[in-house]
Motif scaffolding. Sequence first.
Motif, PDB file in Angstrom:
ATOM      1  N   LEU A  62       1.998   4.026  -8.085  1.00 52.81           N
ATOM      2  CA  LEU A  62       1.066   3.123  -7.405  1.00 52.81           C
ATOM      3  C   LEU A  62       1.738   1.823  -6.968  1.00 52.81           C
ATOM      4  O   LEU A  62       1.334   1.228  -5.967  1.00 52.81           O
ATOM      5  CB  LEU A  62      -0.126   2.831  -8.311  1.00 52.81           C
ATOM      6  CG  LEU A  62      -0.948   4.063  -8.729  1.00 52.81           C
ATOM      7  CD1 LEU A  62      -2.137   3.647  -9.577  1.00 52.81           C
ATOM      8  CD2 LEU A  62      -1.405   4.869  -7.516  1.00 52.81           C
ATOM      9  N   SER A  63       2.758   1.401  -7.667  1.00 52.22           N
ATOM     10  CA  SER A  63       3.491   0.204  -7.236  1.00 52.22           C
ATOM     11  C   SER A  63       4.196   0.456  -5.913  1.00 52.22           C
ATOM     12  O   SER A  63       4.174  -0.384  -5.006  1.00 52.22           O
ATOM     13  CB  SER A  63       4.515  -0.211  -8.299  1.00 52.22           C
ATOM     14  OG  SER A  63       3.869  -0.617  -9.483  1.00 52.22           O
ATOM     15  N   ALA A  64       4.828   1.628  -5.785  1.00 51.00           N
ATOM     16  CA  ALA A  64       5.507   1.975  -4.537  1.00 51.00           C
ATOM     17  C   ALA A  64       4.503   2.126  -3.401  1.00 51.00           C
ATOM     18  O   ALA A  64       4.752   1.676  -2.270  1.00 51.00           O
ATOM     19  CB  ALA A  64       6.308   3.260  -4.714  1.00 51.00           C
ATOM     20  N   LEU A  65       3.368   2.746  -3.691  1.00 50.98           N
ATOM     21  CA  LEU A  65       2.333   2.900  -2.663  1.00 50.98           C
ATOM     22  C   LEU A  65       1.810   1.532  -2.239  1.00 50.98           C
ATOM     23  O   LEU A  65       1.648   1.264  -1.041  1.00 50.98           O
ATOM     24  CB  LEU A  65       1.189   3.766  -3.182  1.00 50.98           C
ATOM     25  CG  LEU A  65      -0.018   3.916  -2.245  1.00 50.98           C
ATOM     26  CD1 LEU A  65       0.384   4.525  -0.902  1.00 50.98           C
ATOM     27  CD2 LEU A  65      -1.119   4.752  -2.914  1.00 50.98           C
ATOM     28  N   GLY A  66       1.572   0.651  -3.201  1.00 53.03           N
ATOM     29  CA  GLY A  66       1.092  -0.687  -2.876  1.00 53.03           C
ATOM     30  C   GLY A  66       2.078  -1.461  -2.020  1.00 53.03           C
ATOM     31  O   GLY A  66       1.687  -2.152  -1.071  1.00 53.03           O
ATOM     32  N   ALA A  67       3.365  -1.331  -2.339  1.00 51.65           N
ATOM     33  CA  ALA A  67       4.398  -2.019  -1.540  1.00 51.65           C
ATOM     34  C   ALA A  67       4.439  -1.464  -0.126  1.00 51.65           C
ATOM     35  O   ALA A  67       4.575  -2.223   0.849  1.00 51.65           O
ATOM     36  CB  ALA A  67       5.753  -1.863  -2.222  1.00 51.65           C
ATOM     37  N   TRP A  68       4.313  -0.146   0.013  1.00 50.76           N
ATOM     38  CA  TRP A  68       4.325   0.474   1.340  1.00 50.76           C
ATOM     39  C   TRP A  68       3.117   0.020   2.157  1.00 50.76           C
ATOM     40  O   TRP A  68       3.247  -0.308   3.339  1.00 50.76           O
ATOM     41  CB  TRP A  68       4.332   1.992   1.184  1.00 50.76           C
ATOM     42  CG  TRP A  68       4.422   2.743   2.475  1.00 50.76           C
ATOM     43  CD1 TRP A  68       5.539   2.969   3.235  1.00 50.76           C
ATOM     44  CD2 TRP A  68       3.343   3.389   3.165  1.00 50.76           C
ATOM     45  NE1 TRP A  68       5.221   3.709   4.350  1.00 50.76           N
ATOM     46  CE2 TRP A  68       3.883   3.984   4.329  1.00 50.76           C
ATOM     47  CE3 TRP A  68       1.982   3.522   2.901  1.00 50.76           C
ATOM     48  CZ2 TRP A  68       3.104   4.702   5.232  1.00 50.76           C
ATOM     49  CZ3 TRP A  68       1.197   4.238   3.800  1.00 50.76           C
ATOM     50  CH2 TRP A  68       1.750   4.810   4.952  1.00 50.76           C
ATOM     51  N   LEU A  69       1.965  -0.030   1.525  1.00 51.14           N
ATOM     52  CA  LEU A  69       0.759  -0.486   2.230  1.00 51.14           C
ATOM     53  C   LEU A  69       0.873  -1.963   2.622  1.00 51.14           C
ATOM     54  O   LEU A  69       0.436  -2.360   3.705  1.00 51.14           O
ATOM     55  CB  LEU A  69      -0.480  -0.263   1.357  1.00 51.14           C
ATOM     56  CG  LEU A  69      -0.886   1.202   1.134  1.00 51.14           C
ATOM     57  CD1 LEU A  69      -1.983   1.291   0.081  1.00 51.14           C
ATOM     58  CD2 LEU A  69      -1.327   1.849   2.437  1.00 51.14           C
ATOM     59  N   SER A  70       1.464  -2.764   1.758  1.00 53.08           N
ATOM     60  CA  SER A  70       1.617  -4.195   2.045  1.00 53.08           C
ATOM     61  C   SER A  70       2.558  -4.449   3.213  1.00 53.08           C
ATOM     62  O   SER A  70       2.482  -5.492   3.870  1.00 53.08           O
ATOM     63  CB  SER A  70       2.147  -4.924   0.803  1.00 53.08           C
ATOM     64  OG  SER A  70       1.215  -4.837  -0.260  1.00 53.08           O
ATOM     65  N   ASP A  71       3.432  -3.498   3.497  1.00 59.28           N
ATOM     66  CA  ASP A  71       4.391  -3.642   4.594  1.00 59.28           C
ATOM     67  C   ASP A  71       3.749  -3.450   5.967  1.00 59.28           C
ATOM     68  O   ASP A  71       4.389  -3.679   6.994  1.00 59.28           O
ATOM     69  CB  ASP A  71       5.526  -2.623   4.407  1.00 59.28           C
ATOM     70  CG  ASP A  71       6.646  -2.796   5.408  1.00 59.28           C
ATOM     71  OD1 ASP A  71       7.101  -3.941   5.580  1.00 59.28           O
ATOM     72  OD2 ASP A  71       7.044  -1.791   6.032  1.00 59.28           O
ATOM     73  N   GLY A  72       2.482  -3.007   5.984  1.00 57.89           N
ATOM     74  CA  GLY A  72       1.760  -2.890   7.248  1.00 57.89           C
ATOM     75  C   GLY A  72       1.984  -1.618   8.020  1.00 57.89           C
ATOM     76  O   GLY A  72       1.676  -1.548   9.225  1.00 57.89           O
TER      77      GLY A  72
END
Length: 247
Positions: free
Chosen positions: A60-70
């Motif tokens: 979920l941390s990796a998914l959150g970072a990917w989503l935050s990248d736009g």
Amino acid sequence: MPQTTLAIVTGHTRGLGAALADALLSRDAEILAISRKRNAALAARYPGRLHEAELDLADLSALGAWLSDGALGRFLARADRVLLVNNAGMLAPVGPLADQDAGAVARAVSVNVAAPLMLAAAFAAASAQAPDRRVAHISSGAARNAYPGWSIYCATKAALDHHARAVALDDNRGLRICSVAPGVVDTDMQAEIRGTALERFPLRERFDTLKREGQLATPEQSASKLVDFLLSDAFGSSPTADIRELG
């Protein structure tokens, strides 16, 4: 001018997810697919229209970072109709409560619940300007009926159903949502079910019979029905649906 359709599909490398991606691509959609691995065969068949992000949805941390990248916003910025198909899911852990490994429970809840809900929220924010936007959770009959040994799978799929019910009550500026059960499909998950010891899943023989008697739908059959429904005017009229009950 033809309508531009962009779709985000999770778990597109095999089974129902691969068939869903194929069905959408065959109808001229462009897809951003999210999975742990790439689907080389699908990419070769639809050059330039399948974009792939390699992500483990349990991280979920990796998914959150990917989503935050736009990434979602950049992909969805130029479409008339935008779709999110939360297909990725897992069955394990199977068995009585005392036999369930805590790490396996956490992984299942991450893949089956947290990741779809994170993606749905990010999709809703990124697609605010699209005139037609739709979210499909791939649910299960297990969301609506309890099975021994499947407490985690039943609970996580029921969470998707209830998420759709609650989201449908919000002011979502035209966003349609539905949690759709695809029927009993002949996928690797079915093979996993049939390979489970009876003491861990007492109803296994029911699924053995479905396979033996040819009563399982193929991924392609279910995907075609699901995509027909997803693209229809009826999608979202109810927050939950079963593909077997649709006309």
